[in-house]
Design an enzyme around this catalytic site. Structure first.
Site, mmCIF file in Angstrom:
data_model
loop_
_atom_site.group_PDB
_atom_site.id
_atom_site.type_symbol
_atom_site.label_atom_id
_atom_site.label_comp_id
_atom_site.label_asym_id
_atom_site.label_seq_id
_atom_site.Cartn_x
_atom_site.Cartn_y
_atom_site.Cartn_z
ATOM 1 N N LYS A 39 -12.981 2.312 -1.887
ATOM 2 C CA LYS A 39 -13.841 2.732 -0.766
ATOM 3 C C LYS A 39 -14.940 3.646 -1.292
ATOM 4 C CE LYS A 39 -10.817 2.768 3.367
ATOM 5 N NZ LYS A 39 -10.328 3.547 4.495
ATOM 6 N N GLU A 82 0.827 -1.204 0.000
ATOM 7 C CA GLU A 82 0.000 0.000 0.000
ATOM 8 C C GLU A 82 0.867 1.261 0.000
ATOM 9 O OE1 GLU A 82 -3.231 -0.525 2.760
ATOM 10 O OE2 GLU A 82 -4.124 1.395 2.221
ATOM 11 N N HIS A 88 6.960 -26.746 0.778
ATOM 12 C CA HIS A 88 6.278 -27.836 0.088
ATOM 13 C C HIS A 88 5.192 -27.324 -0.842
ATOM 14 C CE1 HIS A 88 8.390 -30.858 2.493
ATOM 15 N NE2 HIS A 88 8.417 -29.873 3.382
HETATM 16 O O1 PA5 Z 1 -3.053 1.879 5.662
HETATM 17 C C1 PA5 Z 1 -4.130 2.378 5.455
HETATM 18 O O2 PA5 Z 1 -4.311 3.601 5.428
HETATM 19 C C2 PA5 Z 1 -5.369 1.525 5.232
HETATM 20 O O3 PA5 Z 1 -5.075 0.175 5.094
HETATM 21 C C3 PA5 Z 1 -6.332 1.692 6.391
HETATM 22 O O4 PA5 Z 1 -5.724 1.264 7.564
HETATM 23 C C4 PA5 Z 1 -7.626 0.901 6.160
HETATM 24 O O5 PA5 Z 1 -8.205 1.243 4.930
HETATM 25 C C5 PA5 Z 1 -8.608 1.173 7.285
HETATM 26 O O6 PA5 Z 1 -8.831 2.539 7.406
HETATM 27 P P1 PA5 Z 1 -9.513 3.155 8.687
HETATM 28 O O7 PA5 Z 1 -8.620 2.963 9.846
HETATM 29 O O8 PA5 Z 1 -9.729 4.582 8.366
HETATM 30 O O9 PA5 Z 1 -10.810 2.426 8.870
#
Ligand code: PA5
Length: 472
Positions: free
Chosen positions: A441, A298, A327
């Protein structure tokens, strides 16, 4: 006996990334590293300059949370006393850290232990909206003995807020005014809906600093509260993070393991190594690989650079478990395309030892195992896999943890966060945004008819309809 910090120092061994060991065709040369020392220096300086600023609040978490930690410890003590089940509702960065730390530091069958042996609440992290899983949760918890920790920085993530609504409705029906005693919110202090809801309902609340993104949030209340509830020494985790931070206070890759990790992956990526496999040789660390996958994917999978030019960078992280995946996946890693770097995580000292007893004397091909320990076997298999990969010119490196404990996990996680920050600078990208995730989202909000997403809905409706010709 108190352990000295230097005895718990992690080590990063990158011999098998180098041309001397994996050959000139695939390996990285000392000359390449030297030629990139200015890039390392620049990345290091930018990260240093930005510490604590913008979205780099995570870099200061080992140092600036005394009050928060005190509040967490007090709350955790009360929770441990009053509840039998502690359930985290969250997803992505609001779930993967708590899951990884729980798996790493608690008994591997923790929830199955008898109450007396477990010495703390059973622990569940609900990081999906699969209806079957939600129903299954209701089958194993007793609401009157449960505390739900709803974690969402944005306070608007559909998955987490749906879970919250379901849980809140159940609690309200069962406990009326006392529902609030069963929920702790962890969210942004300033923005989003959860903070408003928490204030309205009078929920106990912990804050996620606005300068700390989800995937960098394990060392703030997102991860520290669940850990403390489980009886994990969170101060020791923070100490481990601070220790490795100090060790990484120079740009020289021979002295800074985070920089070594970053520059090697950067050079490997530029040589076509598009895949980064994280392969711990410990069940306790298997979800650390998941945590790493999110951090790496990410943060680094980006289409544009900060200056607006095209980037299209980022290695695809893959989770693997030693020895189990020897394996299944290792055949591909040894003989498939030359597109991977494998990072092993080795543990010097496991927290127990199991000896393989004598037996099968008449079968020498089985009996050779007798008298050895599983500890020897798992480590030997790791070294054997490392040998097989290296022989086939496959880039690999190893992060050694002296043992798995709070301190070494703090080191491990903080080192990889630093490495992510460095390599992000090398790529010239914004490490801290996630436009690809936001797109999904927003599309969900639009499809569910959320106010303010009318344009997005129109955009979705105008997308080409699927053809029956391509469904069989
Ligand atoms: O790293 C990130 O920003 C995302 O993976 C968020 O943690 C994830 O989308 C969850 O977001 P939030 O904490 O706003 O619910």
């Amino acid at each position: 006996m108190r352990q000295r910090s230097q005895d718990l120092r992690l080590r990063f061994d990158f011999n098998n990334m180098m041309s001397e060991y994996v050959g000139k065709e695939q390996g990285i040369t000392k000359a390449q590293l030297k030629a990139n020392s200015e890039l390392c220096k620049k990345a290091f300086e930018t990260v240093q300059e930005n510490r604590g600023k913008g979205m780099m609040g995570w870099s200061e978490l080992p140092y600036n949370q005394d009050q928060v930690v005190a509040d967490i410890l007090e709350t955790a003590k009360a929770v441990r006393k009053s509840c039998k089940y502690f359930v985290v509702l969250g997803i992505g960065g609001s779930a993967l850290g708590p899951i990884a730390v729980f798996q790493a530091l608690k008994h591997l069958h923790y929830n199955d232990l008898k109450d007396k042996a477990r010495k703390g609440p059973k622990f569940y992290v609900e990081d999906n909206v699969d209806p079957e899983r939600m129903l299954a949760l209701f089958d194993v918890i007793e609401p009157e003995k449960t505390i739900f920790n709803v974690i969402t920085k944005s306070g608007s993530t559909s998955e987490t807020m749906s879970q919250y609504l379901i849980i809140w409705d159940m609690l309200k029906q069962k406990f009326g005014e006392r529902a609030k005693d069963h929920v702790i919110a962890t969210t942004s202090m300033q923005s989003g809906n959860l903070i408003k809801i928490a204030k309205k309902e009078g929920l106990k609340t912990f804050y996620i600093p606005d300068s700390v993104g989800g995937r960098f949030s394990e060392l703030c209340p997102v991860g520290l509260l669940p850990a403390a509830v489980l009886g994990i020494d969170i101060k020791k985790m923070l100490k481990g993070a601070a220790y490795i931070d100090k060790l990484c206070n120079k740009p020289d890759y021979t002295k800074n393991p985070a920089m070594a990790f970053a520059i090697l992956q950067y050079l490997a990526f530029n040589q076509g190594k598009n895949v980064s496999v994280m392969m711990p040789y410990a069940d306790s660390l298997k979800y650390m690989a998941d945590w790493y996958c999110q951090l790496w994917a990410e943060s680094l999978g980006k289409a544009v650079k900060k200056d607006g030019s095209p980037a299209f960078v980022g290695q695809t992280p893959v989770k693997s478990l030693g020895v189990t995946d020897q394996h299944s996946q290792v055949q591909l890693y040894t003989e498939g395309p030359f597109d991977k770097v494998v990072t092993f995580i080795a543990v010097d000292g496991y927290r127990g030892s199991v000896t393989i007893p004598d037996g099968c004397e008449e079968f020498p091909n089985v009996n050779f195992l007798c008298g050895h320990t599983l500890n020897e076997l798992i480590d030997t298999e790791r070294r054997a896999t490392e040998y097989a990969l290296t022989k086939k010119q496959r880039l690999n490196n190893t992060i050694y943890l002296p043992e798995v404990n709070e301190f070494t996990l703090g080191e491990f996680m903080f080192m990889l966060e630093l490495a992510t920050a460095y390599i992000g600078e090398m790529f010239g990208i914004d490490t801290y945004d996630q436009p690809g995730v936001e797109e999904g989202k927003n599309a969900t909000y639009a499809m569910f008819g959320r106010v303010g997403y009318e344009e997005k809905r129109k955009e979705l409706e105008s997308a080409p309809k699927q053809s029956k010709d391509y469904i069989c």
